[in-house]
Design an enzyme around this catalytic site. Structure first.
Site, short mmCIF file in Angstrom:
data_model
loop_
_atom_site.label_atom_id
_atom_site.label_comp_id
_atom_site.label_asym_id
_atom_site.label_seq_id
_atom_site.Cartn_x
_atom_site.Cartn_y
_atom_site.Cartn_z
N HIS A 89 0.82 -1.32 -0.02
CA HIS A 89 0.00 -0.01 0.10
C HIS A 89 0.93 1.33 -0.09
O HIS A 89 0.40 2.28 -0.11
CB HIS A 89 -0.87 -0.06 1.30
N GLU A 141 -3.21 3.01 1.96
CA GLU A 141 -2.84 3.56 0.81
C GLU A 141 -2.99 5.18 0.74
O GLU A 141 -1.90 5.83 0.20
CB GLU A 141 -3.56 3.07 -0.50
#
Length: 332
Positions: A89, A141
């Site tokens: 991520h 993310e």
């Protein structure tokens, strides 16, 4: 291609038709991230430390734990000098700086498409545009992307968020997106941006994650031929959750399940066709476990939609590509 399997244990009705989405399951970024951990274990020996889940799937994480990976929430939990891997991520620059300050050898397993978003964001900010990130608050993310760009970023998830932005309409703006969103997910938000601002820049459609888009397109096709939709994936997996939501939006009873053990036999009442797909972080063996569980309940036939064939592969970090044993400074 269709494979027919008869079960002697049918007890809930006639034959069940199983249709598999295509593509489904692992994307290239997830495959790369898992291979990075496995190769690091081979190259450096156990344990290697991974900051956060390498991908959002408990089954995958547990398998890597069994091989010697140790998953931690913060770098402070990692012993001095221990090999450290950043998850798919991505991480904020502050995390990279902390690792350098502690002299931790690191390997970055960030998905190359996420890294591309970081570059795009920096490019737009350098060009003087006010940057807007389309994504989900709190997602790993999103946190990493905000922390990779040295400029103010406005996070939006909905058209309503766009209308509430404290930015004048004539200010040049640019947007980037969380990669686990698709063109379909972001279409309304992008339209709101274009309506709200006179000068809007953003990535080409093809720059938005191909894997997320492909899986969402496939699940729409799958839902159109299914009485019941089963999505294999974790509840903290954004793209898996979205696949289930799409099935529900199309009027098909849809369930997000970890594996075959989660199937409720009552779901199969009056069901003739079950569609199965999987999020980008769910391995094939979990899909197999779902098929096996259904086979124990009803005679089944299994077929697969034609779909899109994905051929994209991402290179491993340099420290793991070459046969020579790397030193700490050679790791990326």
């Amino acid at each position: 291609m269709s494979v027919v399997t008869d079960s002697p244990n049918s007890n809930l009705g006639g034959p069940l038709r199983i249709v598999l989405a295509n593509p489904r399951g692992f994307c290239a970024g997830v495959t790369r991230a898992i291979e990075i951990v496995e190769r690091a274990l081979e190259r450096f020996g156990a344990p290697v430390y991974v900051r956060h889940e390498i991908v959002h799937n408990k089954h995958v994480v547990d398998q890597l734990k069994a091989k010697g990976a140790v998953f931690v929430d913060e770098l402070s939990e990692i012993p001095a000098g221990a090999m450290t891997i950043f998850s798919a991520h991505g991480v904020a620059r502050s995390v990279e700086e902390e690792a350098r300050a502690r002299n931790l050898p690191t390997i970055d397993a960030t998905c190359p498409l996420v890294t591309k978003v970081h570059f795009q964001g920096r490019h737009y900010a350098k060009a003087g545009r006010t940057l807007i990130l389309i994504g989900h608050p709190g997602h790993a993310e999103v946190i990493g992307t905000i922390g990779q760009i040295d400029a103010p970023i406005h996070l939006v998830s909905t058209p309503e968020d766009v209308h509430a932005l404290p930015i004048a309409g004539d200010v040049p703006v640019a947007y980037v997106t969380q990669t686990t969103l698709s063109v379909d997910d972001t279409r309304n938000v992008i339209a709101a941006l274009q309506e709200r601002f006179t000068d809007v820049a953003g990535p080409e459609v093809n720059d938005i994650c191909y894997a997320t888009q492909n899986r969402q397109t496939a699940v729409r096709e799958l839902a159109s031929v299914s009485d019941l939709l089963l999505v294999v994936g974790a509840r903290n997996s954004s793209n898996s959750m979205r696949l289930r939501e799409i099935g529900a939006e199309m009027g098909v009873e849809s369930h997000l399940i970890d594996d075959g053990s989660a199937i409720d036999p009552q779901w199969l009442n009056d069901v003739h066709t079950v569609g199965i797909t999987a999020g980008a972080s769910a391995p094939d063996e979990l899909i197999d476990s779902v098929i096996a569980a259904l086979r124990r309940l009803r005679p089944v036939t299994v077929s697969e939609l034609e779909g899109v064939k994905e051929t994209i592969q991402f290179r491993l970090p340099a420290a793991l590509r070459h046969p020579a044993a790397p030193t700490a400074s050679a790791a990326e």
